[in-house]
Design a protein around this motif. Structure first.
Motif, PDB file in Angstrom:
ATOM      1  N   VAL A  14       0.870  -1.182   0.000  1.00  0.00           N
ATOM      2  CA  VAL A  14       0.000   0.000   0.000  1.00  0.00           C
ATOM      3  C   VAL A  14       0.901   1.224   0.000  1.00  0.00           C
ATOM      4  N   LYS A  15       0.652   2.112  -0.949  1.00  0.00           N
ATOM      5  CA  LYS A  15       1.503   3.297  -1.108  1.00  0.00           C
ATOM      6  C   LYS A  15       0.707   4.581  -0.894  1.00  0.00           C
ATOM      7  N   PHE A  16       1.231   5.445  -0.033  1.00  0.00           N
ATOM      8  CA  PHE A  16       0.656   6.776   0.118  1.00  0.00           C
ATOM      9  C   PHE A  16       1.080   7.637  -1.074  1.00  0.00           C
ATOM     10  N   ALA A  17       0.321   8.640  -1.382  1.00  0.00           N
ATOM     11  CA  ALA A  17       0.657   9.541  -2.480  1.00  0.00           C
ATOM     12  C   ALA A  17       0.566  10.981  -2.003  1.00  0.00           C
ATOM     13  N   GLY A  18       1.351  11.837  -2.628  1.00  0.00           N
ATOM     14  CA  GLY A  18       1.269  13.268  -2.341  1.00  0.00           C
ATOM     15  C   GLY A  18       1.640  13.658  -0.930  1.00  0.00           C
TER      16      GLY A  18
ATOM     17  N   SER B 111       4.409   1.851   1.739  1.00  0.00           N
ATOM     18  CA  SER B 111       5.374   2.757   1.111  1.00  0.00           C
ATOM     19  C   SER B 111       4.979   4.199   1.337  1.00  0.00           C
ATOM     20  N   THR B 112       5.987   5.050   1.458  1.00  0.00           N
ATOM     21  CA  THR B 112       5.757   6.484   1.663  1.00  0.00           C
ATOM     22  C   THR B 112       5.308   7.183   0.390  1.00  0.00           C
ATOM     23  N   GLY B 113       5.564   6.563  -0.774  1.00  0.00           N
ATOM     24  CA  GLY B 113       5.431   7.322  -2.007  1.00  0.00           C
ATOM     25  C   GLY B 113       6.603   8.292  -2.101  1.00  0.00           C
ATOM     26  N   GLY B 114       6.585   9.188  -3.089  1.00  0.00           N
ATOM     27  CA  GLY B 114       7.763  10.004  -3.373  1.00  0.00           C
ATOM     28  C   GLY B 114       7.847  11.339  -2.669  1.00  0.00           C
ATOM     29  N   PHE B 115       7.316  11.437  -1.460  1.00  0.00           N
ATOM     30  CA  PHE B 115       7.274  12.720  -0.755  1.00  0.00           C
ATOM     31  C   PHE B 115       8.662  13.266  -0.433  1.00  0.00           C
ATOM     32  N   ILE B 116       9.676  12.424  -0.513  1.00  0.00           N
ATOM     33  CA  ILE B 116      11.024  12.904  -0.186  1.00  0.00           C
ATOM     34  C   ILE B 116      11.465  14.012  -1.148  1.00  0.00           C
ATOM     35  N   GLU B 117      10.828  14.096  -2.311  1.00  0.00           N
ATOM     36  CA  GLU B 117      11.126  15.203  -3.230  1.00  0.00           C
ATOM     37  C   GLU B 117      10.905  16.548  -2.550  1.00  0.00           C
ATOM     38  N   ARG B 118       9.782  16.653  -1.848  1.00  0.00           N
ATOM     39  CA  ARG B 118       9.490  17.922  -1.164  1.00  0.00           C
ATOM     40  C   ARG B 118      10.452  18.127   0.007  1.00  0.00           C
ATOM     41  N   VAL B 119      10.783  17.052   0.712  1.00  0.00           N
ATOM     42  CA  VAL B 119      11.712  17.168   1.840  1.00  0.00           C
ATOM     43  C   VAL B 119      13.074  17.641   1.347  1.00  0.00           C
ATOM     44  N   LEU B 120      13.513  17.102   0.222  1.00  0.00           N
ATOM     45  CA  LEU B 120      14.800  17.508  -0.351  1.00  0.00           C
ATOM     46  C   LEU B 120      14.776  18.972  -0.781  1.00  0.00           C
TER      47      LEU B 120
END
Length: 345
Positions: free
Chosen positions: A102-106, A132-141
């Motif tokens: 199960v993947k979170f989004a946004g 899964s966290t999904g790709g939120f690390i983009e915003r963290v970066l």
């Protein structure tokens, strides 16, 4: 006429009692989990929740969920719809055998109260699914300027909340490949499974229009493949292939990119975004029932029917098949043994 119909119904009920048809097939033969304590000869018409009353009907054999490495299905959790704990629990009670993650989004999880987020993650774990966290690390970066301590705190918090997989995407960012690989190693050091997302589309991941993406331009498929290989070498447990620019928000599908990816990378190490029935049907047609796919939670049933080969559209109906001996064959090295008894396989 009505009287004759009533007699026929009574006769059918006597001869087709569920207890006389239910088969206690083993996990090896059906690819489905059955409760060993359940009796297939029960006189009650209501069966245990872990039995499959139609297991006597032919269907494709897939690897059991506990050991599945191919044919993985990851579903989208909260984002376009508020996937609640109750909904997820009911969904996985019915269809959990066909859902692996199960993947979170946004970054939706970052807005949830801690107790509700833990409850949602625990529900997925209860049904044997990773989260899964999904790709939120983009915003963290982007908001931290790549600050190591902020990234570390984010990873530690994800781990402490119960996340298993951290997707590392960069559709909106320009990041050196070596830095990306280092982030994969850093993620693994925090006890999370790193899952880089790569694609050919610049600016992917934000529901951009076809025109916007066309203006942004695409990368060469070799760029994608070279980085995927580097990330696997760095310790990525799997690569997510971004659909935008390939099958999503494009006028014409880039099937050449799909072919290049599947020809160059191990199929148990790649997962395609395919949250559209036409797209996941294409992947099943061309990769077979054991393709690793990410879909929307609302599409679980349709994909399960397609993988098991029991239903489909005009192009896939009764055409998706598997070979039960394939898993054993590859476990023994994947080499043909000529003039040997079939037991060798």
């Amino acid at each position: 006429m009505l009287a004759r119909t009533g007699v026929l119904r009574q006769t059918l009920r006597r001869n087709l009692h569920p207890g006389s048809l239910t088969s206690a097939r083993t996990l090896h033969n059906t690819g489905l989990r059955l409760n060993p304590s359940s009796s297939s000869s029960s006189s009650s018409s209501s069966s245990s929740s872990n039995t499959h009353p139609f297991s006597f009907l032919p269907a494709n054999a897939l690897e059991p969920k506990a050991t599945r490495s191919k044919g993985l299905t990851e579903i989208r959790g909260p984002y376009y719809a508020p996937v609640t704990q109750t909904y997820l629990d009911e969904l996985l009670k019915d269809w959990g055998e066909y859902v692996d993650g199960v993947k979170f989004a946004g970054g939706a999880f970052s807005l949830m109260p801690e107790d509700r987020l833990r409850a949602l993650i625990d529900t997925a774990h209860k049904h044997g699914c990773y989260v899964s966290t999904g790709g939120f690390i983009e915003r963290v970066l982007s908001t931290s300027g790549g600050n190591k301590s902020v990234i570390s705190r984010y990873l530690s918090t994800c781990k402490n909340m119960g996340f298993d997989v951290l997707e590392i995407s960069s559709g909106f960012l320009s990041i050196p490949t070596d830095d990306w690989a280092s982030l994969i190693e850093f993620t693994a050091a925090h006890g999370l499974k790193p899952k880089p997302e790569v694609g050919i589309q610049w600016g992917a991941g934000g529901d951009a229009s076809v025109e916007e993406l066309e203006n942004a331009g695409t990368r060469d498929p070799k760029w994608l493949i070279d980085r995927a290989k580097a990330f696997l070498d760095a310790g990525a447990y799997m690569i997510m292939i971004e659909s935008e620019g390939i099958t999503e928000n494009v006028k014409n599908w880039r099937t050449d990119v799909i072919s290049a990816v599947t020809s160059s990378l191990p199929n148990d190490k790649i997962m395609f975004e395919a949250a559209d029935p036409e797209v996941f049907a294409y992947h099943i047609q061309n990769q077979g029932a054991r393709a690793n796919l990410f879909i929307d939670h609302s599409q679980v049933v349709q994909l399960a029917c397609l993988r098991r080969g029991i239903w489909g559209t005009g192009s896939t109906f009764a055409r998706v098949v598997t070979f039960e001996g394939a898993g054993e064959h590859f476990r023994k090295g994947g080499k043909a043994v000529h003039n040997e008894p079939s037991e060798k396989y």
